[in-house]
Scaffold this active site. Structure first.
Site, PDB file in Angstrom:
ATOM      1  N   THR A  33       0.846  -1.201   0.000  1.00 26.37           N
ATOM      2  CA  THR A  33       0.000   0.000   0.000  1.00 26.37           C
ATOM      3  C   THR A  33       0.879   1.248   0.000  1.00 26.37           C
ATOM      4  OG1 THR A  33      -0.205   0.225   2.412  1.00 26.37           O
ATOM      5  CG2 THR A  33      -1.739  -1.278   1.305  1.00 26.37           C
ATOM      6  N   GLY A  34       0.313   2.341  -0.464  1.00 35.33           N
ATOM      7  CA  GLY A  34       1.103   3.569  -0.579  1.00 35.33           C
ATOM      8  C   GLY A  34       2.214   3.427  -1.601  1.00 35.33           C
ATOM      9  N   ALA A  35       1.925   2.700  -2.699  1.00 36.78           N
ATOM     10  CA  ALA A  35       2.972   2.328  -3.656  1.00 36.78           C
ATOM     11  C   ALA A  35       3.231   3.363  -4.740  1.00 36.78           C
ATOM     12  CB  ALA A  35       2.618   0.996  -4.312  1.00 36.78           C
ATOM     13  N   SER A  36       2.527   4.479  -4.719  1.00 34.71           N
ATOM     14  CA  SER A  36       2.672   5.442  -5.810  1.00 34.71           C
ATOM     15  C   SER A  36       3.829   6.420  -5.609  1.00 34.71           C
ATOM     16  CB  SER A  36       1.369   6.226  -6.001  1.00 34.71           C
ATOM     17  OG  SER A  36       1.051   6.970  -4.832  1.00 34.71           O
ATOM     18  N   TYR A 177       0.399  12.676  14.029  1.00 34.77           N
ATOM     19  CA  TYR A 177       1.103  11.566  13.373  1.00 34.77           C
ATOM     20  C   TYR A 177       1.729  10.643  14.415  1.00 34.77           C
ATOM     21  CZ  TYR A 177       4.326   9.192  10.156  1.00 34.77           C
ATOM     22  OH  TYR A 177       5.020   8.250   9.437  1.00 34.77           O
TER      23      TYR A 177
END
Length: 354
Positions: A33-36, A177
């Site tokens: 995930t978050g691969a862009s 965060y």
């Protein structure tokens, strides 16, 4: 006073291995995930280059298409899923795509994340909730989906959750965060013990990155006047990707990316008040680029996809070539040397304090 009999037999619990036999990366289907962009992008490229079939997930469909085309043009195998990890139904869509395309998946990497820069009392509750959807709930949804799959097929798989040095010790300016990453760390440690107790076929690894040179700062929602950016010592995203891919093949409890992350945790545990003062002094100036104004809130990636296909950010610190702690995790002898070094640093600080 009651005496404990010397001949009493004390039986310690036998530590059974959870499972054995994670596959070689070349034989794996790996979900990221978050691969862009950032760590996810680097991990996808490295995994595909080593022969893994990659299922890349993110909100930026254009970037995902470009990534998959790039990998396929090299003769590598990859698919993509446009997904928001903060939506449980999107997580299921990722798993369904991996199973429909390749029959199964072997490693699930919960990497997607976004931050908020601003003083805790200034950040809106809506922004905080939205960030928790991505950073915490995305990990929960992904973990449950991956564990369910590994249990049903009965073959060992790896669940890898990407935490943060701020999940081990709080900080200023990025309080939301830090809180979300604390939750990720607590969730990961808890499910690891439960799964180990039931001897489920799941290897659970928590990655503890230090400050990493990715577009994280550009994607963040900012309440500040100056542009968020990492200053001081920062690490390349390749070091995090190396830790992730090693954990996909080897059962690891934790991997710290950068001695910075381990020392930060150690200081916070041994010298909490001293660490408070260090953070209050050091973290304000080293989380912004004083020469740039902050981007408008609407340009952040909090509520929509940020720009993709960038591995590095616009940070202003000193970027290391790699991470000794990641190398140590792969080499027991080197690991001992690093542990001795970190212990010596802690002892030196203790003597100074006295």
């Amino acid at each position: 006073m009651n005496q404990v009999p010397h001949n009493r037999n004390i039986t310690l619990p036998t530590l059974q291995p959870q499972h054995t036999g994670l596959k070689s990366l070349k034989d794996q289907v790996i979900v990221i995930t978050g691969a862009s962009s950032g760590v996810g992008l680097v991990t996808a490229r490295m995994a595909a280059a080593r022969g893994a079939k990659v299922v890349a997930a993110a909100r930026n469909e254009d970037a995902l298409q470009k990534l998959v085309e790039e990998l396929q043009n090299k003769g590598q195998t990859a698919s993509y899923v446009k997904a928001d990890v903060g939506r449980e139904e999107d997580i299921q869509k990722i798993a369904d795509t991996a199973i429909n395309e390749y029959g199964s998946f072997d490693t699930w990497v919960n990497n997607a994340g976004v931050s908020i820069y601003g003083h805790a009392m200034d950040v809106s509750n809506d922004d905080m909730k939205r960030m928790f959807d991505t950073v915490f709930w995305g990990v929960v949804y992904g973990s449950k989906t991956a564990v369910k799959h590994f249990k049903e097929r009965g073959v060992a798989g790896a669940l890898i959750n990407v935490g943060s040095l701020f999940g081990d010790r709080g900080t200023v300016i990025q309080s939301t965060y830090a809180a979300a990453k604390f939750a990720v760390h607590g969730w990961t440690e808890s499910i690891r013990m439960e799964l180990e107790k039931e001897q489920a076929p799941v290897s659970v690894t928590l990655i503890h990155p230090g400050r990493i040179d990715t577009p994280y700062n550009e994607h963040a929602r900012s309440y500040l006047n100056k542009q968020p950016a990492h200053g001081g010592m920062i690490y390349p995203p390749e070091a995090v990707a190396e830790a992730i891919l090693y954990s996909a093949e080897h059962e690891k409890r934790d991997i710290y990316v950068g001695s910075q992350a381990k020392v930060f945790e150690l200081l916070g545990t041994l010298f909490p008040r001293l660490t408070d003062k260090i953070v209050e002094s050091y973290m304000y100036p080293t989380q912004v680029d004083a020469n740039r104004p902050s981007k408008p809130a609407e340009e952040s990636a909090l509520y929509h996809a940020g720009y993709g296909m960038h591995e590095r950010g616009t940070n202003v610190g000193w970027v290391r070539q790699g991470s000794m702690t990641v190398k140590a995790a792969q080499n027991p002898v080197f690991s001992t040397a690093v542990a001795v070094g970190i212990g010596a640093l802690a002892l030196g600080l203790l003597r100074k304090k006295k």
